[in-house]
Design a protein around this motif. Structure first.
Motif, short mmCIF file in Angstrom:
data_model
loop_
_atom_site.label_atom_id
_atom_site.label_comp_id
_atom_site.label_asym_id
_atom_site.label_seq_id
_atom_site.Cartn_x
_atom_site.Cartn_y
_atom_site.Cartn_z
N ALA A 156 0.83 -1.21 0.00
CA ALA A 156 0.00 0.00 0.00
C ALA A 156 0.87 1.26 0.00
CB ALA A 156 -0.94 -0.01 1.20
N ARG A 157 1.93 1.26 0.80
CA ARG A 157 2.82 2.42 0.83
C ARG A 157 3.50 2.63 -0.53
NH1 ARG A 157 3.89 0.62 6.20
NH2 ARG A 157 5.68 -0.59 5.48
N ALA A 158 3.96 1.54 -1.13
CA ALA A 158 4.61 1.64 -2.43
C ALA A 158 3.63 2.17 -3.48
CB ALA A 158 5.16 0.28 -2.84
N LEU A 159 2.40 1.68 -3.44
CA LEU A 159 1.41 2.12 -4.42
C LEU A 159 1.03 3.59 -4.19
CD1 LEU A 159 -0.16 1.10 -6.83
CD2 LEU A 159 -1.92 0.27 -5.28
N ALA A 212 -7.73 -6.11 -1.08
CA ALA A 212 -7.21 -5.77 0.24
C ALA A 212 -6.33 -4.53 0.17
CB ALA A 212 -6.44 -6.95 0.82
N ILE A 213 -5.52 -4.42 -0.89
CA ILE A 213 -4.67 -3.26 -1.05
C ILE A 213 -5.52 -2.00 -1.24
CG2 ILE A 213 -2.88 -2.18 -2.46
CD1 ILE A 213 -1.91 -5.04 -3.14
N GLY A 214 -6.56 -2.12 -2.07
CA GLY A 214 -7.46 -0.99 -2.27
C GLY A 214 -8.11 -0.54 -0.98
N ALA A 215 -8.57 -1.49 -0.16
CA ALA A 215 -9.19 -1.16 1.12
C ALA A 215 -8.18 -0.51 2.06
CB ALA A 215 -9.78 -2.41 1.75
N ARG A 216 -6.95 -1.02 2.06
CA ARG A 216 -5.90 -0.45 2.92
C ARG A 216 -5.62 1.00 2.53
NH1 ARG A 216 -4.91 -1.53 7.63
NH2 ARG A 216 -5.40 0.68 7.68
N LEU A 217 -5.54 1.28 1.23
CA LEU A 217 -5.31 2.64 0.76
C LEU A 217 -6.44 3.57 1.21
CD1 LEU A 217 -4.09 1.90 -2.88
CD2 LEU A 217 -2.73 3.01 -1.10
N ALA A 218 -7.67 3.08 1.12
CA ALA A 218 -8.81 3.91 1.52
C ALA A 218 -8.83 4.14 3.03
CB ALA A 218 -10.12 3.25 1.07
N ASP A 276 -6.31 4.21 5.00
CA ASP A 276 -5.19 5.10 5.33
C ASP A 276 -5.37 6.49 4.73
OD1 ASP A 276 -4.04 2.97 6.64
OD2 ASP A 276 -2.67 2.46 5.00
N ARG A 277 -6.47 6.70 4.02
CA ARG A 277 -6.76 7.97 3.35
C ARG A 277 -5.70 8.36 2.33
NH1 ARG A 277 -11.13 10.27 5.76
NH2 ARG A 277 -11.65 9.56 7.89
N ALA A 278 -5.03 7.35 1.80
CA ALA A 278 -4.09 7.59 0.71
C ALA A 278 -4.85 7.85 -0.59
CB ALA A 278 -3.16 6.39 0.53
N ILE A 279 -6.07 7.34 -0.68
CA ILE A 279 -6.96 7.64 -1.80
C ILE A 279 -8.31 8.07 -1.23
CG2 ILE A 279 -5.85 6.05 -3.42
CD1 ILE A 279 -8.15 4.09 -2.87
N ARG A 280 -9.03 8.84 -2.01
CA ARG A 280 -10.39 9.26 -1.62
C ARG A 280 -11.33 8.93 -2.78
NH1 ARG A 280 -10.46 12.33 2.99
NH2 ARG A 280 -8.42 13.06 3.72
N LEU A 284 -14.41 1.66 7.49
CA LEU A 284 -14.22 2.07 6.10
C LEU A 284 -15.36 2.99 5.68
CD1 LEU A 284 -12.57 1.66 3.43
CD2 LEU A 284 -14.17 -0.20 2.90
N GLU A 285 -15.03 4.19 5.26
CA GLU A 285 -16.05 5.17 4.86
C GLU A 285 -16.39 5.08 3.38
OE1 GLU A 285 -14.54 8.95 6.02
OE2 GLU A 285 -14.59 8.49 8.18
#
Length: 297
Positions: free
Chosen positions: A95-98, A120-126, A128-132, A231-232
Motif C-alpha cells: 500500500a505504501r509503495a502504491l 485488500a490493497i485498495g481497502a488499505r489505501l482507503a 489510510d486515506r491515501a486515496i479518496r 471504512l467510509e
C-alpha cells in the motif's frame, strides 16, 4: 545470479504482451513499475491479485477506457515490476509503495477495482486515506484471514519457500502448461489458451514466483479485518459462486460489517471470473460506477 535478476525482460517477453501500446515504466523510490494507462475521464485504478499482473485485466482495459481513464499496475515483484526486499511485500508495504506511485503520477482514483489480494490493497489505501475514491469494487476479494491452522501455517511455509533461493527456480522449471492449467482449474476457473499461456509465462519466471511467495508469506489480514468496519468508502463485494480460492460467503459476511457495503454474487464463474467472462464484469463495473455519484461518469 540473484532470483530478482531472473525476471521478465520487456524487449523479449513483452513483445506480444496484452495492451503493450498502453505500457509505461515509472520510477519511484527503489522500484521501477510497469503500468498501463488508457482513456479519458474519471480514473479507475485496477489492482490484480497474487501471482497475476496487468494481463488479468487485458479485456477490461480497452472497453473501460471508452468511459474512464485507466491505470493498471503490475504490483511489486509481479510481472514486469521490480522485486523489492522481502519486508516490502506485506499488505502495508504494498500500500505504501502504491501510494508513492500514485503521488508520482499525480493520480487520484475515482474508483478502485481490486481482484483477490488487490481488493485488500485498495481497502488499505482507503482506510489510510491515501486515496479518496467514490467506490471500491472487490472482485472475489481476499480480505479475511485463513481460518484455523492455515492462518498460521500457510504464511510460515510460504516464507520458508521464499527464503530458499532454489524454490522459485524449481517452481519455474515445473510450470508446464498442464501444471498451470491444473492450478487455474483448482481456483474454479477455466481460461482459454491465451490466458493459460500468459500465466504460464509468469509462472516460468523465478522473480515473479519469488514475488508471489513473498507476498503470501507477508500477507497478514487480521488488522485489516478489524479496521474494515470504519471504512467510509462505499464498497461492493462481488463474489463468483464457483470460486474455490476465496469462499464467496466472505463477501456476504464483509458486506454486513462495513457501513456502505453491498454484496453481489455472480453465477457459474470461478476465482478468475473477470477473465472468464469479461463482458459481464465490464458492464458490472460501468453500472456500479454510474451509481456511485461524485466524480464518476
Amino acid at each position: 545470479m540473484a532470483v530478482r535478476d531472473e525476471r521478465l525482460i520487456w524487449a523479449r517477453d513483452g513483445v506480444d504482451w496484452p495492451n503493450r501500446d498502453l505500457s509505461r515504466f515509472i520510477e519511484t523510490r527503489g522500484l521501477t513499475w510497469h503500468v498501463q494507462q488508457a482513456g479519458h475521464g474519471p480514473l479507475l485504478l485496477l489492482l490484480h491479485g497474487t501471482g497475476a499482473s496487468t494481463h488479468s485485466f487485458r479485456d477490461l482495459i480497452p472497453a473501460l477506457a471508452r468511459d474512464y481513464s485507466i491505470l493498471a499496475v503490475d504490483l511489486p515483484g509481479h510481472g514486469f515490476t521490480d522485486l523489492p526486499p522481502f519486508y516490502r511485500l506485506s499488505l502495508d508495504g504494498m500500500a505504501r509503495a502504491l501510494d508513492e506511485l500514485l503521488r508520482t503520477l499525480a493520480a487520484k482514483p475515482a474508483g478502485v477495482v481490486g481482484h483477490s489480494a488487490g481488493a485488500a490493497i485498495g481497502a488499505r489505501l482507503a482506510l489510510d486515506r491515501a486515496i479518496r475514491a467514490d467506490l471500491l469494487i472487490s472482485l472475489n476479494g481476499a480480505l479475511l484471514p485463513f481460518r484455523g491452522a492455515p492462518n498460521f501455517l500457510f504464511p510460515a511455509i510460504a516464507k520458508a519457500l521464499f527464503l530458499n533461493p532454489l524454490t522459485p527456480r524449481i517452481a519455474a522449471r515445473r510450470a508446464s502448461p498442464k501444471a498451470v492449467a491444473r492450478l487455474i482449474r483448482d481456483t474454479g476457473s477455466h481460461l482459454d489458451e491465451r490466458g493459460l499461456d500468459l500465466y504460464c509465462r509468469l509462472m516460468r519466471t523465478p522473480a515473479h514466483i519469488a514475488g508471489a511467495l513473498g507476498m503470501m508469506a507477508n500477507w497478514k489480514l487480521q488488522g485489516l479485518a478489524r479496521e474494515l468496519p470504519r471504512l467510509e468508502t462505499p464498497i461492493v463485494f462481488v463474489a463468483c459462486d464457483g470460486d474455490r480460492a476465496v469462499p464467496p460467503a466472505d463477501g456476504a459476511t464483509l458486506a454486513g460489517r462495513v457501513p456502505h457495503g453491498r454484496y453481489l454474487e455472480i453465477p457459474s464463474l470461478g476465482h478468475l471470473g473477470h477473465e472468464e467472462n469479461p463482458p459481464r464484469f465490464i458492464e458490472l463495473i460501468r453500472s456500479e460506477m454510474r451509481h456511485a455519484g461524485g466524480r464518476t461518469a
